[in-house]
Design a protein around this motif. Structure first.
Motif, PDB file in Angstrom:
ATOM      1  N   SER A 261      39.042  40.122  35.216  1.00 12.46           N
ATOM      2  CA  SER A 261      39.537  40.079  36.653  1.00 12.46           C
ATOM      3  C   SER A 261      38.507  41.032  37.731  1.00 12.46           C
ATOM      4  CB  SER A 261      40.788  41.243  36.371  1.00 12.46           C
ATOM      5  OG  SER A 261      40.425  42.499  36.123  1.00 12.46           O
ATOM      6  N   ILE A 262      37.454  41.311  37.117  1.00 10.80           N
ATOM      7  CA  ILE A 262      36.337  42.096  38.118  1.00 10.80           C
ATOM      8  C   ILE A 262      35.259  41.268  38.111  1.00 10.80           C
ATOM      9  CG2 ILE A 262      34.692  43.993  38.110  1.00 10.80           C
ATOM     10  CD1 ILE A 262      37.792  44.623  38.797  1.00 10.80           C
ATOM     11  N   GLY A 263      34.730  40.987  39.298  1.00  9.61           N
ATOM     12  CA  GLY A 263      33.259  39.951  39.300  1.00  9.61           C
ATOM     13  C   GLY A 263      33.676  39.067  40.535  1.00  9.61           C
TER      14      GLY A 263
END
Length: 265
Positions: A261-263
């Motif tokens: 979910s991060i990036g």
């Protein structure tokens, strides 16, 4: 000259799934095959490969968990082809259950096939490789157990992680006798075993379980059995002559992301 031409390869779990994919690639590259499986349909798979690749193949119906059956399978292979140059220890099982509900019988089933099966195969082929003065063994481990794990996979994770240790020890023990031992560490491929795991995970919609696996893979798909076969072919061939004791991850990048979910993507 094809990369496996002139080589004789014993492949366990050869009837379907990864074993069929490995056998297909080996046949394409010119190897003579000893296809071993508990399923008599292994002969049906072999017949397809004979027609498609003009491959020289014998089949043996045997249980890798029984050492005497693997010794007999190797004997049949030697009688047919005179030698065994490569062993692909592919046969494996996976059953899912909460740990507190895992029975001793389920645990021992994994140990018998996943650990003892590889042990028995290696003990059966190594004496023949020592006679020839060379050989290559490819062991099917997994990213599961050694790198990652999912709930319900305790027996599978334990047994597949054990194969990494066996790979390293055998690699050291036989390096000076020209027998190489490496292992593959597969993520997920579209095989009957994975399809069965999907049913166990989501009986109402197993296909969604498979698609959810693909979502977590950077390449957004599961491996094809023949793609795994290509790795086994490389590790079994002289192209990998300076590789031993290696753990080769083949997972489409699934063990790389820290999160999903991060990036910037």
């Amino acid at each position: 000259m094809k990369k496996l031409e002139g080589k004789v390869a014993l492949i366990t779990g050869a009837a379907v799934g990864l074993g069929e994919g490995i056998s297909t690639v080996y046949a394409n590259y010119g190897a003579k095959l000893i296809m071993v499986d508990l399923d008599p349909n292994v002969e049906k798979t072999a017949e397809r490969l004979r027609k498609e690749y003009n491959a020289e193949i014998i089949t043996v119906v045997a249980n890798v968990a029984h050492k005497e059956e693997m010794i007999a399978a190797v004997k049949k292979g030697i009688e047919a082809f005179g030698e065994i140059n490569v062993a692909c220890c592919n046969a494996g099982v996976c059953r899912l259950a909460p740990f507190e509900e895992f029975t001793d019988e389920m645990r021992d089933f994994h140990i018998d096939v996943n650990i003892k099966g590889v042990w028995n195969t290696c003990q059966a082929v190594i004496p023949e490789m020592l006679k020839e003065g060379k050989g290559s063994i490819v062991i099917a481990s997994s990213v599961t157990g050694d790198i990652v794990a999912d709930a319900g996979e305790a027996a599978y994770a334990m047994t597949k992680a054990a194969l990494v240790g066996l790979t390293k020890c055998l690699a050291v023990e036989y390096a000076n006798r020209n027998i190489r031992v490496n292992c593959s560490q597969l993520g997920y491929a579209r095989t009957p075993m994975v399809e069965k795991m999907a049913v166990e995970s989501n009986p109402e919609d197993p296909e969604s379980a498979i698609q959810s696996i693909a979502v977590g893979v950077p390449m957004k798909r599961l491996a094809k059995p023949t793609e795994v076969g290509e790795l086994f072919a490389f590790l079994g061939s002289d192209e990998s002559s300076y590789l031993t004791g290696s753990q080769v991850v083949i997972d489409g990048g699934s063990t790389l992301p820290e999160t999903m979910s991060i990036g910037t993507n």
